[in-house]
Design a protein around this motif. Sequence first.
Motif, mmCIF file in Angstrom:
data_model
loop_
_atom_site.group_PDB
_atom_site.id
_atom_site.type_symbol
_atom_site.label_atom_id
_atom_site.label_comp_id
_atom_site.label_asym_id
_atom_site.label_seq_id
_atom_site.Cartn_x
_atom_site.Cartn_y
_atom_site.Cartn_z
ATOM 1 N N TYR A 9 1.012 -1.325 0.043
ATOM 2 C CA TYR A 9 0.018 -0.080 0.067
ATOM 3 C C TYR A 9 0.877 1.236 0.037
ATOM 4 O O TYR A 9 1.554 1.558 0.920
ATOM 5 C CB TYR A 9 -0.861 -0.045 1.149
ATOM 6 N N ILE A 10 1.067 1.901 -1.117
ATOM 7 C CA ILE A 10 2.025 2.917 -1.471
ATOM 8 C C ILE A 10 1.270 4.176 -2.042
ATOM 9 O O ILE A 10 0.057 4.119 -2.275
ATOM 10 C CB ILE A 10 3.029 2.492 -2.227
ATOM 11 N N GLY A 11 2.023 5.244 -1.725
ATOM 12 C CA GLY A 11 1.841 6.592 -2.370
ATOM 13 C C GLY A 11 1.858 7.577 -1.714
ATOM 14 O O GLY A 11 2.171 7.594 -0.253
ATOM 15 N N ASP A 12 1.497 8.818 -2.012
ATOM 16 C CA ASP A 12 1.658 10.083 -1.214
ATOM 17 C C ASP A 12 0.284 10.411 -0.778
ATOM 18 O O ASP A 12 0.183 11.433 0.039
ATOM 19 C CB ASP A 12 2.162 11.289 -1.962
ATOM 20 N N GLY A 13 -0.750 9.433 -0.747
ATOM 21 C CA GLY A 13 -2.278 9.847 -0.316
ATOM 22 C C GLY A 13 -2.402 9.426 1.046
ATOM 23 O O GLY A 13 -1.709 8.406 1.552
ATOM 24 N N LYS A 14 -3.566 9.835 1.724
ATOM 25 C CA LYS A 14 -3.743 9.306 3.005
ATOM 26 C C LYS A 14 -4.547 7.965 2.834
ATOM 27 O O LYS A 14 -5.595 7.929 1.962
ATOM 28 C CB LYS A 14 -4.738 10.363 3.832
ATOM 29 N N LYS A 16 -3.038 4.653 3.502
ATOM 30 C CA LYS A 16 -2.470 3.412 3.547
ATOM 31 C C LYS A 16 -2.298 2.598 4.560
ATOM 32 O O LYS A 16 -2.717 1.336 4.719
ATOM 33 C CB LYS A 16 -0.688 3.753 3.212
ATOM 34 N N THR A 17 -2.235 3.268 6.028
ATOM 35 C CA THR A 17 -2.279 2.722 7.221
ATOM 36 C C THR A 17 -3.616 2.030 7.292
ATOM 37 O O THR A 17 -3.942 1.032 7.820
ATOM 38 C CB THR A 17 -1.804 3.579 8.402
ATOM 39 N N THR A 18 -4.605 2.987 7.099
ATOM 40 C CA THR A 18 -6.045 2.781 7.277
ATOM 41 C C THR A 18 -6.532 1.392 6.307
ATOM 42 O O THR A 18 -7.115 0.466 6.942
ATOM 43 C CB THR A 18 -6.923 3.730 6.809
ATOM 44 N N ALA A 19 -5.906 1.006 5.137
ATOM 45 C CA ALA A 19 -6.154 0.052 4.301
ATOM 46 C C ALA A 19 -5.660 -1.155 5.132
ATOM 47 O O ALA A 19 -6.144 -2.246 5.171
ATOM 48 C CB ALA A 19 -5.479 0.187 2.956
ATOM 49 N N ALA A 20 -4.471 -0.902 5.665
ATOM 50 C CA ALA A 20 -3.494 -2.073 6.396
ATOM 51 C C ALA A 20 -4.365 -2.628 7.704
ATOM 52 O O ALA A 20 -4.431 -3.724 8.061
ATOM 53 C CB ALA A 20 -2.321 -1.910 6.615
ATOM 54 N N VAL A 21 -4.922 -1.470 8.376
ATOM 55 C CA VAL A 21 -5.785 -1.868 9.516
ATOM 56 C C VAL A 21 -6.980 -2.553 9.268
ATOM 57 O O VAL A 21 -7.481 -3.521 9.802
ATOM 58 C CB VAL A 21 -6.248 -0.377 10.159
ATOM 59 N N GLY A 22 -7.622 -2.223 8.252
ATOM 60 C CA GLY A 22 -8.910 -3.004 7.524
ATOM 61 C C GLY A 22 -8.542 -4.138 7.206
ATOM 62 O O GLY A 22 -9.355 -5.116 7.774
ATOM 63 N N LYS A 124 11.631 -12.566 1.787
ATOM 64 C CA LYS A 124 12.064 -13.729 1.131
ATOM 65 C C LYS A 124 12.298 -14.875 1.984
ATOM 66 O O LYS A 124 12.088 -15.859 1.396
ATOM 67 C CB LYS A 124 13.491 -13.601 0.506
ATOM 68 N N ASN A 125 12.379 -14.840 3.148
ATOM 69 C CA ASN A 125 12.329 -16.051 4.143
ATOM 70 C C ASN A 125 11.258 -16.243 4.891
ATOM 71 O O ASN A 125 11.026 -17.075 5.825
ATOM 72 C CB ASN A 125 13.694 -15.946 5.022
ATOM 73 N N LYS A 126 10.190 -15.468 4.641
ATOM 74 C CA LYS A 126 8.942 -15.655 5.474
ATOM 75 C C LYS A 126 8.357 -16.934 5.137
ATOM 76 O O LYS A 126 8.298 -17.740 4.126
ATOM 77 C CB LYS A 126 8.073 -14.523 5.101
ATOM 78 N N PRO A 127 7.525 -17.279 6.120
ATOM 79 C CA PRO A 127 6.883 -18.881 6.078
ATOM 80 C C PRO A 127 5.972 -18.983 4.879
ATOM 81 O O PRO A 127 5.392 -17.467 4.651
ATOM 82 C CB PRO A 127 6.053 -18.748 7.429
ATOM 83 N N ALA A 128 5.993 -19.994 4.242
ATOM 84 C CA ALA A 128 5.269 -19.903 3.078
ATOM 85 C C ALA A 128 3.697 -19.449 3.142
ATOM 86 O O ALA A 128 3.203 -18.614 2.202
ATOM 87 C CB ALA A 128 5.039 -21.435 2.512
ATOM 88 N N GLY A 129 3.110 -19.715 4.119
ATOM 89 C CA GLY A 129 1.567 -19.161 4.349
ATOM 90 C C GLY A 129 1.481 -17.764 4.881
ATOM 91 O O GLY A 129 0.482 -17.274 5.076
ATOM 92 N N LEU A 130 2.367 -17.091 5.143
ATOM 93 C CA LEU A 130 2.376 -15.781 5.760
ATOM 94 C C LEU A 130 2.127 -14.626 4.704
ATOM 95 O O LEU A 130 2.799 -14.653 3.883
ATOM 96 C CB LEU A 130 3.794 -15.468 6.566
ATOM 97 N N GLU A 131 0.935 -14.058 5.010
ATOM 98 C CA GLU A 131 0.647 -12.945 4.398
ATOM 99 C C GLU A 131 1.179 -11.756 4.851
ATOM 100 O O GLU A 131 1.246 -11.460 5.987
ATOM 101 C CB GLU A 131 -0.935 -12.828 4.329
ATOM 102 N N ALA A 132 1.961 -10.942 3.850
ATOM 103 C CA ALA A 132 2.597 -9.691 4.355
ATOM 104 C C ALA A 132 2.251 -8.486 3.563
ATOM 105 O O ALA A 132 1.867 -8.137 2.627
ATOM 106 C CB ALA A 132 4.205 -9.850 4.155
ATOM 107 N N VAL A 133 2.080 -7.477 4.234
ATOM 108 C CA VAL A 133 1.534 -6.057 4.031
ATOM 109 C C VAL A 133 2.542 -4.989 4.347
ATOM 110 O O VAL A 133 3.150 -4.850 5.559
ATOM 111 C CB VAL A 133 0.363 -5.692 4.752
ATOM 112 N N LEU A 134 3.068 -4.297 3.365
ATOM 113 C CA LEU A 134 4.052 -3.197 3.688
ATOM 114 C C LEU A 134 3.432 -2.031 3.132
ATOM 115 O O LEU A 134 2.865 -1.817 2.124
ATOM 116 C CB LEU A 134 5.377 -3.447 2.933
ATOM 117 N N THR A 135 3.583 -0.886 4.216
ATOM 118 C CA THR A 135 3.291 0.496 3.672
ATOM 119 C C THR A 135 4.130 1.365 3.677
ATOM 120 O O THR A 135 5.311 1.331 4.404
ATOM 121 C CB THR A 135 2.002 0.905 4.754
#
Length: 172
Positions: A9-14, A16-22, A124-135
């Motif tokens: 969730y990237i960009g200069d708008g408000k 990104k964190t809200t999407a990750a919280v949701g 790259k080394n995360k467990p196979a089933g782990l979903e990851a979100v970066l903002t």
Amino acid sequence: MQKGLIHLYIGDGKGKTTAAVGLSVRARGSGLRVVFAQFLKGRASGEQQPLETLGVTVLWHMSSQKFVFSMTDEERKICRTEQAACLQEAADAGKKADLLVLDEVFGALSCGMLEKDAVLALLKNKPAGLEAVLTGRDPAPEFLALADYISEVQCTRHPYEKGVTARRGIEY
């Protein structure tokens, strides 16, 4: 989940964190184990307590309320240590989680408070089933290449342009 995917969730708008919280609320509501790590937060933010109430593990380390550009060299050194510790805690907790959020990780990278190689290694080394979100803003090309989802939040207008500062419960 058989294969955990990577979301940016990237960009200069408000929002990104809200999407990750949701997404964290949705995942937790479905019984998933969620870890929400926040970087460069100098104070508690409005999402932390509700997430914890839902059973989300919230991680953050920041002793200074200053922006990085206002810190002394010693404060920057402390901040780097704290942010690296938060990333390590997130990596460790992520081994037993279904969803891992690294909120404002790109900001921490861009101001030199985290090492790019450490974040890339986590992904790259995360467990196979782990979903990851970066903002955050301006991810390096290596992160774009790893991502399965890329959602860009674009700022068209923001009240800051009219002198309105961040408001509790809305921006933090």
